[in-house]
Enzyme design. Structure first.
Site, PDB file in Angstrom:
ATOM      1  CG  ASP A 140       7.463  -7.513   1.262  1.00 49.42           C
ATOM      2  OD1 ASP A 140       7.606  -6.225   1.411  1.00 49.42           O
ATOM      3  OD2 ASP A 140       6.309  -7.900   0.637  1.00 49.42           O
ATOM      4  CD  GLU A 185       2.022  -4.698   7.108  1.00 54.66           C
ATOM      5  OE1 GLU A 185       1.978  -5.481   5.973  1.00 54.66           O
ATOM      6  OE2 GLU A 185       1.134  -5.116   7.810  1.00 54.66           O
ATOM      7  NE  ARG A 214      -0.590  -9.418   2.424  1.00 47.90           N
ATOM      8  CZ  ARG A 214      -1.144  -8.060   2.537  1.00 47.90           C
ATOM      9  NH1 ARG A 214      -2.350  -8.082   3.149  1.00 47.90           N
ATOM     10  NH2 ARG A 214      -0.924  -6.979   2.156  1.00 47.90           N
ATOM     11  CG  ASN A 234      -5.131   2.266  -5.864  1.00 51.36           C
ATOM     12  OD1 ASN A 234      -3.952   2.414  -6.690  1.00 51.36           O
ATOM     13  ND2 ASN A 234      -6.092   1.147  -6.232  1.00 51.36           N
ATOM     14  CE  LYS A 235       0.016  -2.730  -3.302  1.00 44.48           C
ATOM     15  NZ  LYS A 235       0.128  -4.222  -3.355  1.00 44.48           N
ATOM     16  CG  ASP A 281       0.823  -8.621  -0.781  1.00 48.87           C
ATOM     17  OD1 ASP A 281       1.277  -8.408   0.352  1.00 48.87           O
ATOM     18  OD2 ASP A 281       0.568  -7.442  -1.135  1.00 48.87           O
TER      19      ASP A 281
HETATM   20  C1  GLA Z   1       2.003  -4.316   0.013  1.00 49.30           C
HETATM   21  C2  GLA Z   1       3.031  -4.845  -0.845  1.00 49.30           C
HETATM   22  C3  GLA Z   1       3.871  -5.970   0.067  1.00 49.30           C
HETATM   23  C4  GLA Z   1       4.313  -5.416   1.367  1.00 49.30           C
HETATM   24  C5  GLA Z   1       3.163  -4.781   1.983  1.00 49.30           C
HETATM   25  C6  GLA Z   1       3.627  -4.109   3.307  1.00 49.30           C
HETATM   26  O1  GLA Z   1       1.054  -5.168   0.491  1.00 49.30           O
HETATM   27  O2  GLA Z   1       2.405  -5.366  -2.038  1.00 49.30           O
HETATM   28  O3  GLA Z   1       4.751  -6.606  -0.740  1.00 49.30           O
HETATM   29  O4  GLA Z   1       5.373  -4.651   1.033  1.00 49.30           O
HETATM   30  O5  GLA Z   1       2.324  -3.572   1.107  1.00 49.30           O
HETATM   31  O6  GLA Z   1       4.100  -4.670   4.142  1.00 49.30           O
END
Ligand code: GLA
Length: 563
Positions: free
Chosen positions: A67, A64, A58, A290-291, A246
């Site tokens: 959520d 941003e 997506r 990388n999250k 997401d």
């Molecule tokens: C990541 C998370 C989402 C959101 C975005 C920031 O993509 O998976 O849930 O918090 O960051 O908007």
């Protein structure tokens, strides 16, 4: 015919690629990938796949990092996706592999040679004492080892499987067990680019295990909304406390529309068409973010900061957010959305409300952005960040309670917290999302001025992400500047029509998204390819995957292969 709200619709099962991508032209671009996947599956496993599951990445237009504070966001699905071919392993092939005998065992292959073959199976951990007869019915949760200490590709596959096991297979030892499954994964959502490759992996994997176990035949099949909730829960097993944006975009999106996704009182997705001349262009900064790996001092820390800000505000405003538990107080994690609702007097019992009142919400947000927020600043000095001690002292909780509530479930690394700046970003960004939605919904009117307003909101969003939420990156900012400089370029039709440009997704690297006039898209793409220094020595083919225009695409589905 009843039209179901987007989140209540069933997950589509298709048999043609045209349906999967929502258009013949897009389907034609992907047909070869699908053929390769099916052919390779057969050559690796010696039998044909029965299903291919698809989940797209997506792009987030605006909204941003809000959520997880329970405010609405505005993403759209892109064409890039994760595909998983799968089939139950037959008795004859299972006999050839020792691992094939374990209930629910998985042989997972990836078309990308970087990712090695993985074999795993779930277990049920019985904790009954020795005195229980062996033939007793045992009940124990399913378990799959997910290694959170390093990033492994199969962790995302396991995360999807986990949800299927725990939602659809009873832990009782006399209930049916999942079938052994072979899967082959491929994808073209670049990992760490802010386009949600991880959510796409988890959604596609959840669908693959549902399909291989025939859960789509019959009443048990989850709706799109249920699949989103499962995928959010599943992805947290990889160690990121993400919100639901997401997964919602990946599952619920419809071609031609972006989605206004809201989470209160429950998940709701409203498809919204963008102005006719609007085209979104994504550009990859090439800084991989990388999250999961950086969660401690980036993503998860921001989640904690926004939750802590909500706690401090609720204490300051004297809101009743906790409940009594005997002589003790039962503490809850409140979100900034809940604080706003309670302060503005429209919280009531959110479970009973049918939908959010967006006018009230907008007023509440404007109100909130006044002096109340100053409580989040330290009592002395010019700095905006607050120490752990002062934060606890301002929360109305004692140290043990605070740490238990805010640090026990999540690992974060810092000594000082920017509660004021984070909360300001959240409230301002939530307001921008509502304004963005409103502009898109206006019928008729001047297209050009609508695009300009949307673009301005996107620019402001980026600047706030950069300065207040501190989730951008110098290279991402450079790319945003390059994009915005298109407005100086003479295109032959006047100056370049770019309306706005911003980072998209979690940030700290990854992609930008720019809002461009349909007629100027080619010139814009050429401009960015030429001006962003890291693209200098790249081949045309590589560049094409770094900078691309995208139309809002179709959400996830299951493709049933017929003989
Ligand atoms: C990541 C998370 C989402 C959101 C975005 C920031 O993509 O998976 O849930 O918090 O960051 O908007």
């Amino acid at each position: 015919m009843t039209v179901l709200p987007a989140a209540d619709a069933p997950i589509p099962i298709f048999t043609t690629l045209n349906e999967v991508y929502g258009s013949l032209a897009t389907a034609a671009r992907h047909a070869e990938r699908w053929d390769d996947l099916v052919r390779e599956f057969e050559s690796k496993f010696g039998h044909k796949p029965t299903y291919v599951t698809r989940a797209p990445g997506r792009v987030n237009l605006i909204g941003e990092h809000i959520d997880y504070a329970d405010f609405g966001v505005f993403p759209a699905a892109i064409e890039h996706d994760i595909l998983i071919a799968c089939a139950p392993r037959s008795a004859s092939t299972a006999a050839a592999h020792p691992e094939g005998h374990a209930p629910g065992s998985v042989v997972a292959e990836n078309l990308h040679t970087r990712y090695a073959r993985q074999v795993f199976w779930p277990t049920r951990s019985h904790t009954l004492g020795d005195d229980v007869p062996l033939d007793a019915v045992r009940v124990a949760p399913w378990h799959l080892d997910i290694d959170k200490s390093e990033l492994r590709w199969e962790s995302y596959v396991k995360a999807g499987y986990y949800g299927v096991l725990n939602h659809f297979f009873s832990p009782s030892s006399i209930s049916p067990v999942p079938v052994p499954v072979d899967i082959l994964v491929t994808g073209n959502v670049p990992p760490g680019s802010g386009l949600s490759s991880s959510a796409a992996m988890v959604v596609s994997s959840t669908l693959a295990f549902l399909a291989a176990n025939d859960i789509f035949d019959g009443e048990k099949a989850p709706t799109k909304g249920e699949l989103v909730n499962m995928a959010v829960e599943n992805e947290r097993r990889v160690g990121v406390n993400s919100g639901g944006m997401d997964q919602s975009a990946s599952v619920i999106a419809l071609p031609g529309s972006a989605l206004y996704v809201s989470f209160v009182p429950s998940l709701h997705a409203e498809p919204i068409v963008l102005p006719r001349d609007a085209v979104l262009v994504c550009a990859n900064s090439l800084v991989v973010s990388n999250k999961a790996e950086n969660a401690k001092h980036q993503y998860n820390l921001r989640v904690v900061e926004t939750l802590a800000a909500a706690r401090l505000l609720s204490h300051h405003l004297n809101l009743q957010v906790d409940s009594a538990d005997g002589d003790n107080t039962k503490r809850r994690l409140v979100t900034l959305r809940e604080v706003l609702g309670r302060k503005s007097g429209f919280y009531q019992d959110e479970q009973d409300a049918q939908s959010e009142d967006l006018v009230q919400l907008q007023k509440g947000l404007v109100n909130m952005l006044g002096n109340t927020m100053d409580y989040l600043l330290p009592n002395f000095g010019d700095r905006t960040d607050i120490s752990l001690d002062e934060m606890i002292q301002k929360s109305g909780m004692n140290e043990a309670e605070f740490k238990e509530s805010y640090f026990s479930g999540v690992d974060v690394e810092t000594t000082n917290f920017e509660l004021y700046l984070r909360a300001r970003h959240v409230f301002e960004e939530a307001l921008r999302v509502l304004q963005f939605r409103e502009v898109c919904l206006v019928e008729g009117g001047n297209e050009e001025s609508k695009l300009q307003t949307l673009g301005k909101l996107m620019n402001d969003s980026h600047d706030s992400c950069d300065r207040q939420f501190e989730c951008s990156h110098p290279k991402v900012n450079e790319l945003v500047c390059v994009a915005r400089s298109f407005k100086e370029l003479e295109t032959g039709r006047g100056k370049g029509r770019i309306y706005g440009s911003r980072m998209t997704g979690a940030g700290w690297g990854g992609c930008t998204v720019s809002l461009i006039h349909r007629d100027d898209v080619e010139a814009f793409i050429m401009h960015v390819k030429k001006k962003y220094a890291p693209y200098e020595s790249m081949s045309e083919e590589d560049l094409a995957s770094c900078v691309f225009a995208t139309e809002p695409g179709m959400g996830a589905c299951v493709f049933k292969l017929t003989e």
